[in-house]
Design an enzyme around this catalytic site. Structure first.
Site, PDB file in Angstrom:
ATOM      1  N   THR A  12      26.083  -7.041 -13.323  1.00  0.00           N
ATOM      2  CA  THR A  12      26.329  -5.704 -13.871  1.00  0.00           C
ATOM      3  C   THR A  12      25.037  -4.929 -14.088  1.00  0.00           C
ATOM      4  O   THR A  12      24.997  -3.707 -13.945  1.00  0.00           O
ATOM      5  CB  THR A  12      27.110  -5.839 -15.206  1.00  0.00           C
ATOM      6  OG1 THR A  12      28.361  -6.454 -14.916  1.00  0.00           O
ATOM      7  CG2 THR A  12      27.351  -4.506 -15.871  1.00  0.00           C
ATOM      8  N   SER A  54      27.745 -12.488 -10.570  1.00  0.00           N
ATOM      9  CA  SER A  54      27.419 -13.885 -10.864  1.00  0.00           C
ATOM     10  C   SER A  54      28.553 -14.894 -10.652  1.00  0.00           C
ATOM     11  O   SER A  54      28.270 -16.079 -10.513  1.00  0.00           O
ATOM     12  CB  SER A  54      26.789 -14.018 -12.246  1.00  0.00           C
ATOM     13  OG  SER A  54      27.732 -13.900 -13.263  1.00  0.00           O
ATOM     14  N   THR A  86      26.170 -11.722 -16.111  1.00  0.00           N
ATOM     15  CA  THR A  86      26.274 -12.479 -17.361  1.00  0.00           C
ATOM     16  C   THR A  86      27.307 -13.612 -17.313  1.00  0.00           C
ATOM     17  O   THR A  86      27.244 -14.525 -18.124  1.00  0.00           O
ATOM     18  CB  THR A  86      26.617 -11.533 -18.544  1.00  0.00           C
ATOM     19  OG1 THR A  86      27.841 -10.867 -18.241  1.00  0.00           O
ATOM     20  CG2 THR A  86      25.512 -10.535 -18.782  1.00  0.00           C
ATOM     21  N   ASP A  87      28.235 -13.533 -16.353  1.00  0.00           N
ATOM     22  CA  ASP A  87      29.319 -14.535 -16.353  1.00  0.00           C
ATOM     23  C   ASP A  87      28.808 -15.968 -16.214  1.00  0.00           C
ATOM     24  O   ASP A  87      29.330 -16.881 -16.846  1.00  0.00           O
ATOM     25  CB  ASP A  87      30.320 -14.253 -15.222  1.00  0.00           C
ATOM     26  CG  ASP A  87      31.115 -12.974 -15.438  1.00  0.00           C
ATOM     27  OD1 ASP A  87      31.026 -12.386 -16.527  1.00  0.00           O
ATOM     28  OD2 ASP A  87      31.846 -12.567 -14.509  1.00  0.00           O
TER      29      ASP A  87
HETATM   30  N1  ASP Z   1      31.020  -9.947 -13.854  1.00  0.00           N
HETATM   31  C1  ASP Z   1      29.632  -9.595 -14.040  1.00  0.00           C
HETATM   32  C2  ASP Z   1      28.743 -10.676 -13.435  1.00  0.00           C
HETATM   33  O1  ASP Z   1      28.584 -11.714 -14.019  1.00  0.00           O
HETATM   34  C3  ASP Z   1      29.352  -9.453 -15.473  1.00  0.00           C
HETATM   35  C4  ASP Z   1      27.958  -9.083 -15.809  1.00  0.00           C
HETATM   36  O2  ASP Z   1      27.023  -9.111 -15.032  1.00  0.00           O
HETATM   37  O3  ASP Z   1      27.765  -8.770 -16.983  1.00  0.00           O
HETATM   38  O4  ASP Z   1      28.231 -10.456 -12.393  1.00  0.00           O
END
Ligand code: ASP
Length: 322
Positions: A12, A54, A86-87
């Site tokens: 993200t 991710s 973040t995932d």
């Molecule tokens: N779905 C996203 C990822 O992990 C969430 C993020 O980056 O915050 O790529």
């Protein structure tokens, strides 16, 4: 002047909201060309390693990141910042914690709001991560995760909320430090982790979660010919429903390491209960208790351990954290 290498991997933090309202990957990372933020004190070297959400990050990308950081150490880089979705950020962070010597600081960060959303946290978190990587106080603390002005250890930090910017938390132990106006402020010492020099990331390791009324059917579905290891998120302090035991024993009898953690988000799994399916019995049957790790981190540790040169006794000690 500190030399900090920024490795972008996607997520993200590198995305934006399109006109339809969906959050999408950008061709051009919005974090490129931010060098002037640090021009006085830091030379920022930027590389785009991947551009992946991710959930698409695998152990192969983690391994390539490790190799790139090992090269950066040779090149005399002072610190590395990795931007990441973040995932699965906590898994990449912990993989690097277990495989990269603590010679330079390594900091991961991400964002919960993409680059053109109101209150976007990406650039701020990136800036905080760069300041953290450049801080002398960060050296020797292992791989760090910096989000929302908090500094967390890779080993225990976890994503706790689907959308809140304060999603990264360290249950049980708390963060080891914080940032105020770009300055790091540490409040805890960090226990050193053994670093494994691994050349491969082979072996299928599954993660299974326990639940009330669970039986052993799920273990029957696993192909024990190809299974290298199994992690179970057990109940409470480290217990399983008795109905799983017969089929679990088949896996243990094959010498496949079975690692147990708790599905609780706080605390440590241990051999406390001596009833049928309780931790005392599980340990007696050879189940390994990985104290304090969550399921996804225990899986990373088991894979790293399996790809190091440890015998089964050494692997057990490694997973038990001794
Ligand atoms: N779905 C996203 C990822 O992990 C969430 C993020 O980056 O915050 O790529």
């Amino acid at each position: 002047m500190k030399r900090i290498l920024a490795l972008h991997t996607g997520g993200t933090i590198s995305m934006s909201k399109d006109i339809g309202g969906g959050v999408v990957l950008n061709e051009k990372n919005p974090l490129l060309n931010q060098n002037e933020l640090f021009s006085e004190e830091i030379e920022l070297i930027v590389e785009e390693m991947f551009n992946l959400p991710s959930p698409q990050i695998t152990l192969s990308e983690m391994f390539l990141l490790k190799e790139r950081i090992l090269d950066a150490i040779e090149e005399g880089i002072d610190g590395v910042v990795i931007t990441h979705g973040t995932d699965t950020l906590e898994e990449t962070a912990y993989f690097l914690e277990l495989t990269v010597p603590k010679k330079i600081s390594v900091v991961l960060t991400g964002a919960m709001r993409s680059s053109n959303e109101i209150g976007s946290d990406g650039l701020y978190n990136f800036m905080s991560a760069v300041w953290t990587a450049a801080s002398d106080d960060s050296l020797g603390k292992g791989v760090l995760v910096v989000m929302n002005d908090e500094i967390h250890m890779a080993k225990y930090v976890t994503k706790t909320h689907t959308t809140n910017v304060a999603t990264f938390r360290t249950p049980t132990f708390g963060p080891i430090g914080m940032l105020t106006k770009g300055k790091t402020f540490y409040i805890k010492e960090v226990m050193p982790e053994e670093v494994c020099d691994i050349q491969n990331i082979d072996g299928e390791v599954f993660l299974v979660k326990a639940y009330a009324g669970m039986n052993g059917e799920i273990f029957k579905l696993l192909n024990t010919e190809s299974l290298a290891g199994l992690v179970i998120e057990a109940l409470g302090a480290g217990n399983l429903p008795p109905a799983v035991l017969t089929n679990l024993q088949v896996i243990l009898d094959r010498g496949i390491p079975v690692v147990l953690v708790s599905r609780c988000s706080n605390g440590i799994a241990e051999d406390i209960y001596a009833y049928e399916g309780g931790g005392v019995e599980l340990k007696r049957h050879g189940v390994i208790f990985a104290r304090g790790l969550n399921g996804q981190k225990a899986r990373i540790r088991l894979i790293v351990g399996l790809n190091s040169d440890k015998d089964s006794k050494g692997l057990r000690a490694y997973l038990e954290g001794e």
